[in-house]
Design an enzyme around this catalytic site. Structure first.
Site, PDB file in Angstrom:
ATOM      1  N   MET A   1       0.817  -1.220   0.000  1.00 60.88           N
ATOM      2  CA  MET A   1       0.000   0.000   0.000  1.00 60.88           C
ATOM      3  C   MET A   1       0.851   1.271   0.000  1.00 60.88           C
ATOM      4  O   MET A   1       0.316   2.367   0.069  1.00 60.88           O
ATOM      5  CB  MET A   1      -0.953  -0.010   1.204  1.00 60.88           C
ATOM      6  CG  MET A   1      -2.041  -1.037   1.090  1.00 60.88           C
ATOM      7  SD  MET A   1      -3.244  -0.579  -0.195  1.00 60.88           S
ATOM      8  CE  MET A   1      -4.351  -1.995  -0.090  1.00 60.88           C
TER       9      MET A   1
ATOM     10  N   ASN B   1      -7.908  -1.519   6.942  1.00 63.69           N
ATOM     11  CA  ASN B   1      -7.370  -1.971   8.229  1.00 63.69           C
ATOM     12  C   ASN B   1      -5.848  -2.038   8.290  1.00 63.69           C
ATOM     13  O   ASN B   1      -5.267  -2.012   9.369  1.00 63.69           O
ATOM     14  CB  ASN B   1      -7.980  -3.375   8.485  1.00 63.69           C
ATOM     15  CG  ASN B   1      -7.263  -4.145   9.559  1.00 63.69           C
ATOM     16  OD1 ASN B   1      -7.449  -3.886  10.739  1.00 63.69           O
ATOM     17  ND2 ASN B   1      -6.423  -5.098   9.157  1.00 63.69           N
TER      18      ASN B   1
ATOM     19  N   ILE C   1      -1.763  -1.446   8.250  1.00 60.47           N
ATOM     20  CA  ILE C   1      -0.829  -0.396   8.698  1.00 60.47           C
ATOM     21  C   ILE C   1       0.577  -0.819   8.316  1.00 60.47           C
ATOM     22  O   ILE C   1       0.903  -2.009   8.330  1.00 60.47           O
ATOM     23  CB  ILE C   1      -0.850  -0.143  10.229  1.00 60.47           C
ATOM     24  CG1 ILE C   1      -0.944  -1.462  11.009  1.00 60.47           C
ATOM     25  CG2 ILE C   1      -1.916   0.836  10.629  1.00 60.47           C
ATOM     26  CD1 ILE C   1      -0.618  -1.319  12.486  1.00 60.47           C
TER      27      ILE C   1
ATOM     28  N   SER D   1      -7.640   3.955  15.987  1.00 67.00           N
ATOM     29  CA  SER D   1      -7.063   3.661  17.294  1.00 67.00           C
ATOM     30  C   SER D   1      -7.364   4.806  18.259  1.00 67.00           C
ATOM     31  O   SER D   1      -7.658   5.930  17.843  1.00 67.00           O
ATOM     32  CB  SER D   1      -5.551   3.535  17.082  1.00 67.00           C
ATOM     33  OG  SER D   1      -4.865   3.629  18.288  1.00 67.00           O
TER      34      SER D   1
ATOM     35  N   TYR E   1       2.680   7.139  13.868  1.00 69.81           N
ATOM     36  CA  TYR E   1       1.473   6.312  13.758  1.00 69.81           C
ATOM     37  C   TYR E   1       0.249   7.136  14.162  1.00 69.81           C
ATOM     38  O   TYR E   1      -0.783   7.144  13.478  1.00 69.81           O
ATOM     39  CB  TYR E   1       1.660   5.088  14.656  1.00 69.81           C
ATOM     40  CG  TYR E   1       0.447   4.239  14.905  1.00 69.81           C
ATOM     41  CD1 TYR E   1       0.032   3.297  13.970  1.00 69.81           C
ATOM     42  CD2 TYR E   1      -0.287   4.348  16.096  1.00 69.81           C
ATOM     43  CE1 TYR E   1      -1.079   2.490  14.211  1.00 69.81           C
ATOM     44  CE2 TYR E   1      -1.392   3.553  16.347  1.00 69.81           C
ATOM     45  CZ  TYR E   1      -1.779   2.627  15.400  1.00 69.81           C
ATOM     46  OH  TYR E   1      -2.874   1.835  15.633  1.00 69.81           O
ATOM     47  N   SER E   2       0.386   7.852  15.272  1.00 70.84           N
ATOM     48  CA  SER E   2      -0.706   8.659  15.785  1.00 70.84           C
ATOM     49  C   SER E   2      -1.113   9.737  14.771  1.00 70.84           C
ATOM     50  O   SER E   2      -2.309   9.978  14.547  1.00 70.84           O
ATOM     51  CB  SER E   2      -0.258   9.296  17.105  1.00 70.84           C
ATOM     52  OG  SER E   2      -1.322   9.908  17.734  1.00 70.84           O
ATOM     53  N   ALA E   3      -0.115  10.351  14.143  1.00 73.79           N
ATOM     54  CA  ALA E   3      -0.409  11.388  13.136  1.00 73.79           C
ATOM     55  C   ALA E   3      -1.220  10.802  11.983  1.00 73.79           C
ATOM     56  O   ALA E   3      -2.169  11.429  11.493  1.00 73.79           O
ATOM     57  CB  ALA E   3       0.897  11.982  12.607  1.00 73.79           C
TER      58      ALA E   3
ATOM     59  N   ILE F   1      -5.000  -4.350  21.505  1.00 66.11           N
ATOM     60  CA  ILE F   1      -5.557  -5.653  21.098  1.00 66.11           C
ATOM     61  C   ILE F   1      -4.407  -6.663  21.024  1.00 66.11           C
ATOM     62  O   ILE F   1      -3.298  -6.315  20.584  1.00 66.11           O
ATOM     63  CB  ILE F   1      -6.239  -5.539  19.707  1.00 66.11           C
ATOM     64  CG1 ILE F   1      -7.179  -4.321  19.641  1.00 66.11           C
ATOM     65  CG2 ILE F   1      -6.973  -6.838  19.348  1.00 66.11           C
ATOM     66  CD1 ILE F   1      -8.344  -4.322  20.578  1.00 66.11           C
TER      67      ILE F   1
ATOM     68  N   THR G   1      -2.914  -8.708  19.177  1.00 68.29           N
ATOM     69  CA  THR G   1      -2.325  -9.252  17.944  1.00 68.29           C
ATOM     70  C   THR G   1      -0.824  -9.447  18.176  1.00 68.29           C
ATOM     71  O   THR G   1      -0.219  -8.786  19.025  1.00 68.29           O
ATOM     72  CB  THR G   1      -2.544  -8.310  16.751  1.00 68.29           C
ATOM     73  OG1 THR G   1      -1.873  -7.073  17.001  1.00 68.29           O
ATOM     74  CG2 THR G   1      -4.010  -8.036  16.512  1.00 68.29           C
TER      75      THR G   1
HETATM   76  P1  NDP Z   1      -0.970  -6.446  12.150  1.00 66.31           P
HETATM   77  O1  NDP Z   1       0.444  -5.950  12.197  1.00 66.31           O
HETATM   78  O2  NDP Z   1      -1.271  -7.772  12.729  1.00 66.31           O
HETATM   79  O3  NDP Z   1      -1.469  -6.459  10.632  1.00 66.31           O
HETATM   80  C1  NDP Z   1      -1.094  -5.482   9.736  1.00 66.31           C
HETATM   81  C2  NDP Z   1      -1.535  -5.936   8.362  1.00 66.31           C
HETATM   82  O4  NDP Z   1      -1.140  -4.956   7.399  1.00 66.31           O
HETATM   83  C3  NDP Z   1      -0.913  -7.254   7.944  1.00 66.31           C
HETATM   84  O5  NDP Z   1      -1.823  -7.995   7.184  1.00 66.31           O
HETATM   85  C4  NDP Z   1       0.257  -6.814   7.088  1.00 66.31           C
HETATM   86  O6  NDP Z   1       0.586  -7.856   6.174  1.00 66.31           O
HETATM   87  C5  NDP Z   1      -0.345  -5.586   6.388  1.00 66.31           C
HETATM   88  N1  NDP Z   1       0.670  -4.653   5.923  1.00 66.31           N
HETATM   89  C6  NDP Z   1       1.793  -4.248   6.552  1.00 66.31           C
HETATM   90  N2  NDP Z   1       2.490  -3.411   5.785  1.00 66.31           N
HETATM   91  C7  NDP Z   1       1.796  -3.292   4.620  1.00 66.31           C
HETATM   92  C8  NDP Z   1       2.023  -2.589   3.402  1.00 66.31           C
HETATM   93  N3  NDP Z   1       3.102  -1.827   3.232  1.00 66.31           N
HETATM   94  N4  NDP Z   1       1.110  -2.705   2.413  1.00 66.31           N
HETATM   95  C9  NDP Z   1       0.005  -3.477   2.568  1.00 66.31           C
HETATM   96  N5  NDP Z   1      -0.266  -4.160   3.701  1.00 66.31           N
HETATM   97  C10 NDP Z   1       0.631  -4.076   4.704  1.00 66.31           C
HETATM   98  O7  NDP Z   1      -1.857  -5.267  12.793  1.00 66.31           O
HETATM   99  P2  NDP Z   1      -3.087  -5.333  13.803  1.00 66.31           P
HETATM  100  O8  NDP Z   1      -3.985  -6.439  13.418  1.00 66.31           O
HETATM  101  O9  NDP Z   1      -2.569  -5.259  15.190  1.00 66.31           O
HETATM  102  O10 NDP Z   1      -3.797  -3.930  13.499  1.00 66.31           O
HETATM  103  C11 NDP Z   1      -4.851  -3.830  12.555  1.00 66.31           C
HETATM  104  C12 NDP Z   1      -5.488  -2.459  12.652  1.00 66.31           C
HETATM  105  O11 NDP Z   1      -5.936  -2.231  13.988  1.00 66.31           O
HETATM  106  C13 NDP Z   1      -4.540  -1.305  12.314  1.00 66.31           C
HETATM  107  O12 NDP Z   1      -5.210  -0.314  11.586  1.00 66.31           O
HETATM  108  C14 NDP Z   1      -4.147  -0.769  13.682  1.00 66.31           C
HETATM  109  O13 NDP Z   1      -3.782   0.592  13.654  1.00 66.31           O
HETATM  110  C15 NDP Z   1      -5.440  -0.988  14.453  1.00 66.31           C
HETATM  111  N6  NDP Z   1      -5.202  -1.031  15.886  1.00 66.31           N
HETATM  112  C16 NDP Z   1      -4.554  -2.106  16.442  1.00 66.31           C
HETATM  113  C17 NDP Z   1      -4.300  -2.129  17.795  1.00 66.31           C
HETATM  114  C18 NDP Z   1      -3.605  -3.272  18.443  1.00 66.31           C
HETATM  115  O14 NDP Z   1      -3.309  -3.171  19.646  1.00 66.31           O
HETATM  116  N7  NDP Z   1      -3.357  -4.378  17.761  1.00 66.31           N
HETATM  117  C19 NDP Z   1      -4.691  -1.005  18.665  1.00 66.31           C
HETATM  118  C20 NDP Z   1      -5.370   0.060  17.966  1.00 66.31           C
HETATM  119  C21 NDP Z   1      -5.612   0.027  16.631  1.00 66.31           C
HETATM  120  P3  NDP Z   1       1.975  -7.944   5.373  1.00 66.31           P
HETATM  121  O15 NDP Z   1       3.061  -7.698   6.345  1.00 66.31           O
HETATM  122  O16 NDP Z   1       1.936  -9.304   4.782  1.00 66.31           O
HETATM  123  O17 NDP Z   1       1.881  -6.889   4.318  1.00 66.31           O
END
Ligand code: NDP
Length: 287
Positions: A87, A113, A115, A164, A177-179, A212, A214
């Site tokens: 992305m 979703n 990041i 978040s 990240y916050s920004a 969360i 994860t």
């Molecule tokens: P993960 O790190 O588990 O998942 C991130 C996902 O994004 C993976 O599928 C990863 O796959 C993909 N990703 C990473 N880099 C790229 C890239 N450059 N292009 C496309 N895809 C990419 O994150 P979480 O499940 O923990 O978080 C999911 C959402 O929840 C986020 O928006 C996060 O901000 C939000 N959130 C999470 C919290 C938490 O505590 N877990 C707290 C608050 C919000 P791959 O590396 O294969 O590309």
């Protein structure tokens, strides 16, 4: 009297006229889920599969996406496909939506979703990292929304943006990240206003999550942030429910996230202080 009044207002707020969520709402719906190879996105895909949706999932790691697709088909997805790429590249963000158009000719829900990788420490003053994370966490969301809008308008669909607490309140050690999350709130809250003014029947749900469990989040905060995490499976379901019910915001977990957000403007210094109390500075300095 005051307590009963507050109780009545709360009861009204929680229960009045609210449509109830039913898994059948997602049956046969065509849904894109980004960042679905791991974490919350992966769990969202599994819930939607059990509900019988058509799925297009995306992330960078192809092998992981293949496994998630196989699992989705086993769980009962109407169909499940993936497209892998980064992305960082807005052409890829557009290509994901194009793929949905080719597959289905229509789209009911866009769940944003993913990041990019960041760090959990003091801001390191690296402007290239800020730009890169803005591209992945914010600009690609906007790009996909622009591309998907014609299909979403046709279906009266929904945009779900996973954000978040760090998109509502300043937290230390996640400055960039916050920004990116604050940017999402600004963009999508303003866009929602314009949708109402233009009678655009596309809902926008912003999801405000606390910590969360994860794998990536647990690794990042390990030994440094003392607040207990909430389960990713339940979190994923709450995100889907919010989108299906066309809610403007989802707070998960509600009591932790909503109270902090409400108090933010009333007692900002106290809230900042409470937040700082959750960090273990000794472990942070070891980096
Ligand atoms: P993960 O790190 O588990 O998942 C991130 C996902 O994004 C993976 O599928 C990863 O796959 C993909 N990703 C990473 N880099 C790229 C890239 N450059 N292009 C496309 N895809 C990419 O994150 P979480 O499940 O923990 O978080 C999911 C959402 O929840 C986020 O928006 C996060 O901000 C939000 N959130 C999470 C919290 C938490 O505590 N877990 C707290 C608050 C919000 P791959 O590396 O294969 O590309």
């Amino acid at each position: 009297i005051l307590i009963s009044l507050v109780g009545m207002v709360l009861a009204f707020y929680f229960y009045s006229g609210k449509e109830e969520f039913k898994p059948e709402m997602l049956k046969g719906k065509r849904v894109i889920v980004t960042g679905a190879s791991t974490g919350i996105g992966e769990q969202i895909a599994y819930h939607l599969a059990r509900m019988g949706s058509h799925l297009l999932i995306t992330a960078r790691t192809e092998a992981q996406l293949q496994q998630v697709v196989a699992q989705c088909l086993e769980l009962g997805a109407a169909s499940a496909r993936y497209i892998n790429g980064s992305m960082e590249d807005m052409k890829f963000a557009q290509a994901v939506v194009k793929k949905a158009e080719e597959l289905w000719g229509s789209l009911d829900m866009l769940i944003l979703n993913h990041i990019g990788k960041s760090y959990f420490n003091y801001f390191d003053w690296d402007i290239r990292h800020v730009q890169k994370l803005m591209d992945i966490n914010f600009l690609s969301y906007v790009t996909m929304t622009i591309s998907a809008l014609p299909m979403l308008k046709n279906s009266g669909g929904s945009i779900v943006v996973v954000s978040s607490m760090a998109g509502k309140i300043g937290f230390p050690f996640t400055v960039t990240y916050s920004a990116t999350k604050f940017a999402l709130h600004g963009f999508f809250s303003s866009l929602r206003q314009e949708f109402v003014m233009q009678n655009t029947n596309v809902s926008i749900t912003l999801c405000i999550l606390g910590l969360i469990n994860t794998e990536s989040a647990m690794k990042a905060v390990s030994g440094r942030f003392t607040s207990p995490p909430a389960p990713k499976e339940e979190c994923a379901l709450e995100i889907i429910k919010g989108g299906a019910l066309r809610q403007r915001e989802v707070y998960y977990r509600y009591m932790d996230t909503k109270i902090f957000t409400v108090l933010r403007d009333w007692a900002p210094e106290f809230i900042d202080y409470l937040i700082r109390k959750n960090y273990n500075m000794d472990n942070l300095k070891q980096d």
